[in-house]
Design a protein around this motif. Structure first.
Motif, PDB file in Angstrom:
ATOM      1  N   LYS A 166      12.962  56.980  23.259  1.00  0.00           N
ATOM      2  CA  LYS A 166      13.840  57.071  24.417  1.00  0.00           C
ATOM      3  C   LYS A 166      14.344  55.667  24.715  1.00  0.00           C
ATOM      4  O   LYS A 166      13.561  54.713  24.712  1.00  0.00           O
ATOM      5  CB  LYS A 166      13.097  57.646  25.626  1.00  0.00           C
ATOM      6  CG  LYS A 166      14.002  58.043  26.788  1.00  0.00           C
ATOM      7  CD  LYS A 166      13.193  58.746  27.884  1.00  0.00           C
ATOM      8  CE  LYS A 166      14.096  59.230  29.016  1.00  0.00           C
ATOM      9  NZ  LYS A 166      13.308  59.907  30.089  1.00  0.00           N
ATOM     10  N   GLY A 202      17.418  60.376  24.409  1.00  0.00           N
ATOM     11  CA  GLY A 202      16.494  60.674  23.330  1.00  0.00           C
ATOM     12  C   GLY A 202      17.007  60.205  21.988  1.00  0.00           C
ATOM     13  O   GLY A 202      18.205  60.298  21.692  1.00  0.00           O
ATOM     14  N   PRO A 261      18.073  63.800  28.617  1.00  0.00           N
ATOM     15  CA  PRO A 261      17.968  64.006  27.171  1.00  0.00           C
ATOM     16  C   PRO A 261      18.932  63.162  26.348  1.00  0.00           C
ATOM     17  O   PRO A 261      18.673  62.929  25.161  1.00  0.00           O
ATOM     18  CB  PRO A 261      18.264  65.503  27.022  1.00  0.00           C
ATOM     19  CG  PRO A 261      19.014  65.884  28.247  1.00  0.00           C
ATOM     20  CD  PRO A 261      18.460  65.023  29.340  1.00  0.00           C
ATOM     21  N   THR A 310      10.690  66.957  22.732  1.00  0.00           N
ATOM     22  CA  THR A 310      12.043  67.208  23.224  1.00  0.00           C
ATOM     23  C   THR A 310      12.180  66.642  24.632  1.00  0.00           C
ATOM     24  O   THR A 310      11.408  67.009  25.532  1.00  0.00           O
ATOM     25  CB  THR A 310      12.347  68.713  23.235  1.00  0.00           C
ATOM     26  OG1 THR A 310      12.287  69.206  21.887  1.00  0.00           O
ATOM     27  CG2 THR A 310      13.738  68.977  23.797  1.00  0.00           C
ATOM     28  N   LEU A 311      13.137  65.745  24.834  1.00  0.00           N
ATOM     29  CA  LEU A 311      13.318  65.116  26.132  1.00  0.00           C
ATOM     30  C   LEU A 311      14.057  66.066  27.073  1.00  0.00           C
ATOM     31  O   LEU A 311      15.142  66.562  26.760  1.00  0.00           O
ATOM     32  CB  LEU A 311      14.112  63.813  25.998  1.00  0.00           C
ATOM     33  CG  LEU A 311      13.279  62.567  25.665  1.00  0.00           C
ATOM     34  CD1 LEU A 311      12.762  62.630  24.243  1.00  0.00           C
ATOM     35  CD2 LEU A 311      14.104  61.319  25.869  1.00  0.00           C
ATOM     36  N   ARG A 312      13.468  66.302  28.213  1.00  0.00           N
ATOM     37  CA  ARG A 312      14.085  67.174  29.225  1.00  0.00           C
ATOM     38  C   ARG A 312      14.683  66.369  30.375  1.00  0.00           C
ATOM     39  O   ARG A 312      15.628  66.806  31.007  1.00  0.00           O
ATOM     40  CB  ARG A 312      13.045  68.174  29.740  1.00  0.00           C
ATOM     41  CG  ARG A 312      12.605  69.152  28.654  1.00  0.00           C
ATOM     42  CD  ARG A 312      11.445  70.030  29.091  1.00  0.00           C
ATOM     43  NE  ARG A 312      11.149  71.037  28.074  1.00  0.00           N
ATOM     44  CZ  ARG A 312      10.456  70.808  26.971  1.00  0.00           C
ATOM     45  NH1 ARG A 312       9.993  69.601  26.723  1.00  0.00           N
ATOM     46  NH2 ARG A 312      10.234  71.773  26.092  1.00  0.00           N
ATOM     47  N   SER A 360       9.209  60.927  19.071  1.00  0.00           N
ATOM     48  CA  SER A 360      10.540  60.749  19.648  1.00  0.00           C
ATOM     49  C   SER A 360      10.626  59.371  20.272  1.00  0.00           C
ATOM     50  O   SER A 360       9.613  58.758  20.602  1.00  0.00           O
ATOM     51  CB  SER A 360      10.854  61.817  20.702  1.00  0.00           C
ATOM     52  OG  SER A 360      10.015  61.665  21.830  1.00  0.00           O
TER      53      SER A 360
END
Length: 217
Positions: free
Chosen positions: A164, A19, A16, A11-13, A162
């Motif tokens: 990005k 993502g 985001p 999970t990209l913080r 994931s």
């Protein structure tokens, strides 16, 4: 499933909105790249190794010498993180702070599986060869049993994954748009050059089709 399910590790913080979890988009990035960086812990210290790879469905194949520290460590069940990055351009802003890079990247986490059967090992090597240069496997001598025995191959499943992505122009502070500084994107790409023949190439041997027609996927 059409998308990978985010996990606490994928999970990209940070930013985001960049993502990407779409499976087809992840596959496309992996297929265009051919060098990954594998990170793992060996004897209590972090190690990151660049290596070639190939994708076959929902797994990546890695290979190398049977004596490879990385492969031997990963074959023992050590967790691995693999990253693939494609750089598409330098983003030149009006301020030093807002310079960036347009890129597409994939990060995956998991555990590698040792490829032990001769048939799958041979297939793993074919997949990696074809990933680097389509058609090359059929142009060259296949590996001998001795060469297969000296080679280790691993399969890493595409499960916890994931991507990005950054695209587009620089994003400057509003007050900086009036500055007399050039801003925009400098596109970058990998392009092929003219093939350089081996000095010991026999006379009359033409450049192979896999080399003549090589392109990024």
């Amino acid at each position: 499933m059409e998308s990978f399910q985010p996990t606490p590790r994928t999970t990209l913080r940070r930013l985001p909105k960049r993502g990407v979890y779409d499976r087809a988009a992840v596959h496309a990035i992996l297929d265009e790249g051919f060098i990954c960086h594998a990170g793992f812990v060996h004897e209590g210290a972090p190690v990151v190794i660049p290596t070639a790879y190939g994708r076959d469905g929902e797994q990546l194949y890695l290979h190398g010498s049977a004596a490879s520290r990385m492969l031997r460590t990963l074959a023992g069940g050590v967790s691995v993180s693999i990253a693939v990055t494609l750089v598409d351009g330098l983003v030149m802003a009006r301020s030093a702070f807002h310079h960036s890079i347009n890129y597409r990247s994939v990060v995956l986490f998991g555990e590698a599986r040792l490829v032990s059967g001769a048939d799958e090992k041979r297939e793993a090597l074919r997949v990696i060869s074809e990933h680097l240069a389509r058609g090359r496997w059929d142009e060259v001598r296949p590996p001998t049993p001795k060469e297969l025995a000296a080679t280790m191959a691993l399969a890493v499943p595409l499960e916890e994954v994931s991507a990005k992505v950054r695209t587009g122009p620089p994003i400057d502070d509003e007050e900086d748009y009036d500055l007399p500084v050039w801003a925009g994107v400098l596109p970058l790409s990998i392009t092929r050059g003219e093939p350089l023949a081996d000095e010991r190439l026999k006379d009359g041997v033409e450049v192979s089709p896999s080399v003549v027609h090589w392109t990024r996927r």
